[in-house]
Structures are given as C-alpha cells and as structure tokens.
Enzyme design. Sequence first.
Site, PDB file in Angstrom:
ATOM      1  N   SER A  50       0.234  -8.626  -0.201  1.00  0.00           N
ATOM      2  CA  SER A  50      -0.075  -8.863   1.217  1.00  0.00           C
ATOM      3  C   SER A  50      -1.535  -8.521   1.505  1.00  0.00           C
ATOM      4  O   SER A  50      -2.276  -9.325   2.073  1.00  0.00           O
ATOM      5  CB  SER A  50       0.832  -8.007   2.100  1.00  0.00           C
ATOM      6  N   SER A  51      -1.934  -7.325   1.084  1.00  0.00           N
ATOM      7  CA  SER A  51      -3.316  -6.876   1.343  1.00  0.00           C
ATOM      8  C   SER A  51      -4.322  -7.713   0.565  1.00  0.00           C
ATOM      9  O   SER A  51      -5.515  -7.697   0.869  1.00  0.00           O
ATOM     10  CB  SER A  51      -3.472  -5.402   0.958  1.00  0.00           C
ATOM     11  N   TYR A 139      10.094  -6.838  -4.108  1.00  0.00           N
ATOM     12  CA  TYR A 139       9.207  -6.459  -2.999  1.00  0.00           C
ATOM     13  C   TYR A 139       9.978  -6.676  -1.695  1.00  0.00           C
ATOM     14  O   TYR A 139      10.194  -7.815  -1.279  1.00  0.00           O
ATOM     15  CB  TYR A 139       7.949  -7.311  -3.064  1.00  0.00           C
ATOM     16  N   LYS A 167       9.511  -2.183  -4.467  1.00  0.00           N
ATOM     17  CA  LYS A 167       8.400  -1.768  -3.607  1.00  0.00           C
ATOM     18  C   LYS A 167       8.927  -1.920  -2.202  1.00  0.00           C
ATOM     19  O   LYS A 167       9.143  -3.026  -1.713  1.00  0.00           O
ATOM     20  CB  LYS A 167       7.218  -2.689  -3.840  1.00  0.00           C
ATOM     21  N   SER A 169       8.624  -1.678   1.617  1.00  0.00           N
ATOM     22  CA  SER A 169       7.677  -1.596   2.740  1.00  0.00           C
ATOM     23  C   SER A 169       8.370  -1.524   4.083  1.00  0.00           C
ATOM     24  O   SER A 169       7.693  -1.489   5.114  1.00  0.00           O
ATOM     25  CB  SER A 169       6.718  -2.792   2.703  1.00  0.00           C
ATOM     26  N   GLY A 192       6.143   1.931   0.468  1.00  0.00           N
ATOM     27  CA  GLY A 192       5.284   0.892   1.021  1.00  0.00           C
ATOM     28  C   GLY A 192       4.543   1.291   2.284  1.00  0.00           C
ATOM     29  O   GLY A 192       3.365   0.967   2.440  1.00  0.00           O
ATOM     30  N   ASP A 194       2.258   3.256   4.301  1.00  0.00           N
ATOM     31  CA  ASP A 194       1.311   4.327   3.966  1.00  0.00           C
ATOM     32  C   ASP A 194       1.450   5.527   4.906  1.00  0.00           C
ATOM     33  O   ASP A 194       1.210   6.660   4.518  1.00  0.00           O
ATOM     34  CB  ASP A 194      -0.112   3.804   4.053  1.00  0.00           C
ATOM     35  N   GLU A 195       1.824   5.226   6.151  1.00  0.00           N
ATOM     36  CA  GLU A 195       1.930   6.282   7.175  1.00  0.00           C
ATOM     37  C   GLU A 195       3.053   7.269   6.854  1.00  0.00           C
ATOM     38  O   GLU A 195       3.129   8.328   7.466  1.00  0.00           O
ATOM     39  CB  GLU A 195       2.221   5.668   8.557  1.00  0.00           C
ATOM     40  N   GLY A 211      -1.617  -0.734   1.413  1.00  0.00           N
ATOM     41  CA  GLY A 211      -2.756  -1.548   1.818  1.00  0.00           C
ATOM     42  C   GLY A 211      -3.947  -0.748   2.292  1.00  0.00           C
ATOM     43  O   GLY A 211      -5.048  -1.265   2.405  1.00  0.00           O
TER      44      GLY A 211
HETATM   45  C1  LIG Z   1       3.831  -4.282   6.307  1.00  0.00           C
HETATM   46  C2  LIG Z   1       2.675  -4.000   5.390  1.00  0.00           C
HETATM   47  O1  LIG Z   1       1.704  -4.726   5.320  1.00  0.00           O
HETATM   48  N1  LIG Z   1       2.770  -2.901   4.666  1.00  0.00           N
HETATM   49  C3  LIG Z   1       1.705  -2.482   3.771  1.00  0.00           C
HETATM   50  C4  LIG Z   1       1.258  -1.098   4.172  1.00  0.00           C
HETATM   51  O2  LIG Z   1       0.366  -0.607   3.175  1.00  0.00           O
HETATM   52  C5  LIG Z   1       0.534  -1.128   5.534  1.00  0.00           C
HETATM   53  O3  LIG Z   1      -0.625  -1.943   5.409  1.00  0.00           O
HETATM   54  C6  LIG Z   1       0.113   0.284   5.919  1.00  0.00           C
HETATM   55  O4  LIG Z   1       1.265   1.105   5.963  1.00  0.00           O
HETATM   56  C7  LIG Z   1      -0.614   0.285   7.266  1.00  0.00           C
HETATM   57  O5  LIG Z   1       0.284  -0.030   8.305  1.00  0.00           O
HETATM   58  C8  LIG Z   1       2.212  -2.487   2.337  1.00  0.00           C
HETATM   59  O6  LIG Z   1       3.512  -1.958   2.253  1.00  0.00           O
HETATM   60  C9  LIG Z   1       2.102  -3.870   1.743  1.00  0.00           C
HETATM   61  C10 LIG Z   1       1.088  -3.882   0.644  1.00  0.00           C
HETATM   62  O7  LIG Z   1       0.539  -2.900   0.302  1.00  0.00           O
HETATM   63  C11 LIG Z   1       0.680  -5.108  -0.057  1.00  0.00           C
HETATM   64  O8  LIG Z   1       1.509  -5.763  -0.661  1.00  0.00           O
HETATM   65  O9  LIG Z   1      -0.512  -5.414  -0.011  1.00  0.00           O
END
Ligand SMILES: CC(=O)N[C@@H]([C@@H](O)[C@H](O)[C@H](O)CO)[C@@H](O)CC(=O)C(=O)O
Length: 306
Positions: A50-51, A139, A167, A169, A192, A194-195, A211
Amino acid sequence: MDMDLTKFHGIIPAFYACYDEQGNMSEPRTAALADYLYQRGVQGVYVGGSSGECIYHSVEERKQALAYAARALKGKMTLIAHVGAPSTRDSIELARHAAELGYDALSAIPPIYFKLPDSAVVGYWTAIMAATELPFIIYNIPQTTGYTLTPAVFRQLLANPKVIGVKNSSMPALDIERFKSAGGDRVVVFNGPDEQFVAGRIMGAAAGIGGTYAAMPELYLQADRLVREGRFEEAGKLQSKINDVIVALCSLDGSMYAAIKEVLRRRGVNIGGVRAPLEDVSPADAGRIDGIAAAIDALVKRYDEA
Ligand SMILES: CC(=O)N[C@@H]([C@@H](O)[C@H](O)[C@H](O)CO)[C@@H](O)CC(=O)C(=O)O
C-alpha cells in the site's frame, strides 16, 4: 513449510515508491532509500505494498520496483514482495518475477473492487501460492479492500504449507491475537497498524510492517527492543511519542505518503513525490514538515541515549 521464521521477526518497513523528477520509477532513488534503511538496521522491507503506491502502478512498473529493491538489498536483509493485483493472472506474473529476483516471501491483498465470496478469495490466494515455491504471507487490510479475513478462513488457508503468516492491518488488536491463536508457532503475525505496534507485539505479533516505519525506523527499532526486554511501560510511552508524529503526518493537506517523503528529504533521502490521485503536500506546510522532522530527530537522539 518447515523453515526458520525468525528472519521475518522485527521491524520491516513498507518500502515506498521512489520516483525520478518525471514521476517514473527511479533505481538510484530506490538504492538511496534502501541504503538509508540498511544503515539503520531494519530486519527487512515489504516492497510494493500500500505504502509503495502499488495500486497506481502498471505491472511493468511493479516489476521494476521489485527488481530495483532486490538489486539494492538482496543478501542484506529479508525481502518480502507484495504481488497482489486486481487480476489473478497479473498477481501470478508478479509472483514469478519476485521469485526469480530472489525474494524471501510473497504477500498479497485479497481481490479488490468486486465483492467476492470467501471461495473466490481463497482461490485467488491459492493460485498465487501455486505459482512459486516461496512462502506466503496473507495481507488482511479491510480498510482499503473491503474484505475482512476471519480466523475460520485463516485456518482454512493454513492447510496450505506455504502460508507462513498474516500481515494484519485491521485496527482491532484482538485480530492479531486471534490469528496468532489460530496459527501458533507455525505462523508469524505482522502488526499492521503502526499506532498500535506495541499492543500488537504484546498480543501475538512477532514483527511489524508499517507505512510510517521508514520515516523513523530508529524509533520502531527501539520500541521493538523495549518490548523484547519486557520494558512495556517505556515501550508504551515511546508508542505515544510515535503516535504524536503519525497524527502530525496525517494532519497536513495532501497524502501522508507525500508528507513522509518530505520528511525523508529532510533526513537526507530524496525519493520524489507521490503519484496522482495521491496529493502532494502544500508548500505552505513546509514549516510544519520541518517541525515533524526535527521532532523525529530529537526523539531518535533521546532514545539513542536511553
Ligand atoms: C491501512 C494502512 O494503510 N495501514 C498501514 C499502516 O502502516 C498505516 O499507514 C499507519 O498505521 C498509519 O495510519 C499498513 O498496515 C499498510 C502497509 O504498511 C503497506 O502495505 O504499505
């Protein structure tokens, strides 16, 4: 699949799309991000997720992104390739490409756009797994796909020996605990959100893929170390500081990924902007981004001395 899963433990940043000034995939800028992460000691990278803005890339561009990252990092850290594409055919093509490049594992979102029954989702993941000999990480990201992996479907997928984990999220930390309970020592659950990294690690995740990790890898490495050492109160306090940064990154106009890429510029890594329809950050926010980058540097310095 009997294998040593510890190479998937720890901090695995989601790798970003690295563009040149024309917005095309850039190998030099990919190498720059790779080196920045390697120098900071992360466990591995999750490429093309996603990122990584994969959903806005052609299959050819996704192959370039996987190849550039592999050329920079193969042999230096664990490499996970996200190969989920709208069609099963394109996902299989990407899976085979990643296997040829020497990735350690594959991963894929469920099918998107049309709402499909579990049978079609399981069939999609099974077809991708059948395309190579690589281990596979499911995922689960219901926020963006609209599909929610259930423990029952996860247990069904565990019948395939290539499945080594999920993974996760979704926001409920309960989901991490339920998937770990279902898979036991046979799986790695990757946190998944980060918070909630610290919560996820305590409730069953042995690793995190996120991300925002690459904006401040030092802080997630520190949080992971505090959890491993059982210093949960300190880990929770650091999580709160990390969340202040995440909230700030998400409070700017434009995409969070654009904000992160601006922060990376200030940390010495230029990987271009974001691809439309993702929006750039406003030049008026330059001062706020300076502040976010300074806050990260101050936290890194403070925890480096802890
Ligand atoms: C819904 C979503 O995009 N979740 C992100 C989180 O890293 C998210 O960006 C982070 O918790 C900030 O809200 C990841 O779980 C997804 C991820 O890292 C990826 O595949 O790039």
